[in-house]
Design an enzyme around this catalytic site. Structure first.
Site, short mmCIF file in Angstrom:
data_model
loop_
_atom_site.label_atom_id
_atom_site.label_comp_id
_atom_site.label_asym_id
_atom_site.label_seq_id
_atom_site.Cartn_x
_atom_site.Cartn_y
_atom_site.Cartn_z
N CYS A 28 0.81 -1.22 0.00
CA CYS A 28 0.00 0.00 0.00
C CYS A 28 0.85 1.27 0.00
CB CYS A 28 -0.93 0.01 1.21
SG CYS A 28 -2.00 -1.42 1.23
N HIS A 50 -3.20 7.20 2.74
CA HIS A 50 -3.64 5.91 2.22
C HIS A 50 -5.03 5.61 2.78
CE1 HIS A 50 -4.03 1.84 1.15
NE2 HIS A 50 -3.72 1.34 2.33
N ASN A 78 -10.19 -0.15 0.62
CA ASN A 78 -8.73 -0.03 0.53
C ASN A 78 -8.28 -0.58 -0.82
OD1 ASN A 78 -5.97 -0.36 0.76
ND2 ASN A 78 -6.03 -1.25 2.81
N1 ACO Z 1 -18.03 -8.44 10.43
C1 ACO Z 1 -18.44 -8.76 11.67
N2 ACO Z 1 -17.61 -9.14 12.65
C2 ACO Z 1 -16.31 -9.20 12.36
C3 ACO Z 1 -15.79 -8.87 11.08
C4 ACO Z 1 -16.73 -8.50 10.09
N3 ACO Z 1 -16.35 -8.17 8.83
N4 ACO Z 1 -14.47 -9.01 11.09
C5 ACO Z 1 -14.11 -9.39 12.33
N5 ACO Z 1 -15.25 -9.52 13.09
C6 ACO Z 1 -15.34 -9.90 14.49
C7 ACO Z 1 -14.21 -10.80 14.93
O1 ACO Z 1 -14.48 -12.14 14.63
C8 ACO Z 1 -14.18 -10.54 16.40
O2 ACO Z 1 -15.20 -11.30 17.01
P1 ACO Z 1 -14.95 -11.98 18.43
O3 ACO Z 1 -14.70 -10.82 19.38
O4 ACO Z 1 -16.23 -12.70 18.66
O5 ACO Z 1 -13.75 -12.85 18.26
C9 ACO Z 1 -14.57 -9.06 16.53
O6 ACO Z 1 -15.23 -8.72 15.29
C10 ACO Z 1 -13.40 -8.16 16.73
O7 ACO Z 1 -12.42 -8.48 15.75
P2 ACO Z 1 -11.09 -7.66 15.64
O8 ACO Z 1 -10.28 -8.17 14.49
O9 ACO Z 1 -10.42 -7.56 16.96
O10 ACO Z 1 -11.71 -6.23 15.27
P3 ACO Z 1 -11.01 -4.84 15.26
O11 ACO Z 1 -11.74 -3.92 16.13
O12 ACO Z 1 -9.53 -4.93 15.41
O13 ACO Z 1 -11.29 -4.37 13.77
C11 ACO Z 1 -10.20 -4.21 11.65
C12 ACO Z 1 -10.81 -5.14 12.69
C13 ACO Z 1 -11.29 -3.31 11.10
C14 ACO Z 1 -9.64 -5.07 10.53
C15 ACO Z 1 -9.11 -3.36 12.30
O14 ACO Z 1 -8.23 -4.16 13.04
C16 ACO Z 1 -8.34 -2.59 11.31
O15 ACO Z 1 -8.85 -1.72 10.65
N6 ACO Z 1 -7.02 -2.88 11.17
C17 ACO Z 1 -6.21 -2.23 10.19
C18 ACO Z 1 -6.33 -3.03 8.95
C19 ACO Z 1 -5.85 -2.27 7.76
O16 ACO Z 1 -6.20 -1.13 7.55
N7 ACO Z 1 -5.09 -2.99 6.94
C20 ACO Z 1 -4.59 -2.49 5.75
C21 ACO Z 1 -3.45 -1.51 6.01
S1 ACO Z 1 -2.08 -1.82 5.07
C22 ACO Z 1 -2.67 -2.03 3.60
O17 ACO Z 1 -3.45 -1.21 3.18
C23 ACO Z 1 -2.28 -3.24 2.80
#
Ligand code: ACO
Length: 332
Positions: free
Chosen positions: A117, A258, A288
């Site tokens: 990215c 980004h 993204n």
């Molecule tokens: N829908 C519903 N529930 C979901 C989903 C979904 N799409 N995805 C995960 N969950 C659930 C999980 O299973 C978990 O459930 P549990 O508590 O019962 O186990 C709960 O939601 C929390 O999951 P987390 O992964 O801890 O959620 P978090 O608050 O961290 O959010 C997210 C996840 C949105 C992916 C966040 O971590 C994030 O934005 N991270 C950055 C990712 C990113 O931007 N990556 C790209 C950057 S680099 C690049 O661009 C290549």
């Protein structure tokens, strides 16, 4: 950098996004998720997904053609083409090479940059410094991604986050060294590749029945860890660029981050004390798009007249690697 080296301006911008819009509601019919979960955690409301006939090179060529038209240049005037992508048409030849032919460019230098990215920032740094050598007049820099085939559509933690698309700029050499692409900063920490990677299909895990069974041909991500590191390094990338040039947050007219997650952008705005209104955001409509996200946003910002002559524009990115970087532009 020598003070007598030529300057480099962004002479044109363009983008291409597939026509197929997939909303969070539509996704929630095939994946166990909801519009409420996706939009509240990420800010994403919909994304574009490419058809079978569209691939990274064809989308990149469309964005590149639009950028050449916006710069009033003909294909034969381009003498360098660089593509940032993590989803090339094939491992080799490069996607830049395929786009060179599709656009009818001369047999010019063409190569891809792999920095996920952050790829577009890396490409701007490499290409603007190549141009400052004086050897190139007009370069096409493209970020293009067809990420949808490398997503695991049964993994709700990743498949809801990404989208397909392409953006491009034309960089042109100029005698005026006071404006244009002023500077870039790039960095990398290769100690934790597993946080965001596509493990299979390379020399480490060649494609086999076993790798396919383990779904190693799909993108893997530790979202929580990536979130924390992304905020820290995007913040550092912005601060380093401001400090290098003696600028304060008030001097920046527009910041194009980004487009990964609205909460990352909100946290960045708070930490570097640049008002949130100065951040250009379109991830709600595209998700993204990795290396394509900044050039797509830059093109939209220009179309919306968000950039005026004399403005300082700051680009900031973060991606797999882990990579990060920033580019400072003083618009001509
Ligand atoms: N829908 C519903 N529930 C979901 C989903 C979904 N799409 N995805 C995960 N969950 C659930 C999980 O299973 C978990 O459930 P549990 O508590 O019962 O186990 C709960 O939601 C929390 O999951 P987390 O992964 O801890 O959620 P978090 O608050 O961290 O959010 C997210 C996840 C949105 C992916 C966040 O971590 C994030 O934005 N991270 C950055 C990712 C990113 O931007 N990556 C790209 C950057 S680099 C690049 O661009 C290549």
């Amino acid at each position: 950098m020598s003070r007598t080296a030529p300057g480099v301006i962004i002479a044109g911008t363009g983008s291409y996004t597939p026509s197929r819009i997939v909303t969070n509601e539509e996704l929630s019919t095939s994946v166990e998720t909801s519009d409420e979960w996706i939009s509240s955690r990420t800010g994403i409301r919909e994304r574009r997904l490419a058809d079978d006939g569209e691939v990274t090179s064809t989308m990149g060529a469309k964005a590149g053609k639009a950028a050449m038209e916006s710069a009033n240049l003909k294909p034969e005037q381009i003498d360098l083409i660089v593509v940032a992508t993590l989803s090339p048409d094939m491992t080799f030849p490069s996607t830049a090479s395929l786009i060179q032919h599709q656009l009818g460019l001369r047999m010019v230098t063409s190569f891809d940059i792999s920095a996920a990215c952050s790829g577009f920032i890396y490409a701007l740094e490499v290409v603007s410094n190549m141009m400052r050598s004086g050897a190139y007049h007009h370069a096409l820099v493209i970020g293009s991604e067809k990420i949808s085939p490398i997503l695991d559509w049964s993994d709700r933690g990743t498949c809801v986050l990404f989208g397909d698309g392409a953006g491009a700029v034309v960089l042109t050499k100029t005698e005026d060294i006071t404006c244009g692409v002023i500077d870039s900063y790039t960095g990398n920490d290769g100690s934790r590749p597993e946080l965001l990677c596509l493990p299979g299909g390379g020399s480490a895990i060649p494609t086999s029945m076993e790798s396919l069974a383990h779904r190693e041909h799909y993108l893997k991500m530790n979202g929580r860890e990536i979130f924390k590191i992304a905020v820290r390094w995007m913040e550092q990338s912005a601060i380093i660029m401001l400090e290098r040039h003696g600028l304060s947050p008030e001097d920046i007219s527009l910041i194009i981050p980004h487009q990964a997650n609205l909460r990352i952008i909100d946290a960045l705005a708070r930490s570097i004390k640049i008002p949130r209104e100065k951040f250009f955001v379109n991830l709600d409509r595209y998700g993204n798009t990795s290396a394509a996200s900044i050039p797509i946003a830059l093109h939209e910002a220009r179309q919306k007249d968000c950039i005026q002559s004399g403005d300082y524009v700051l680009l900031v990115a973060f991606g797999a690697g882990l990579t990060w970087g920033s580019t400072l532009i003083k618009w001509h």
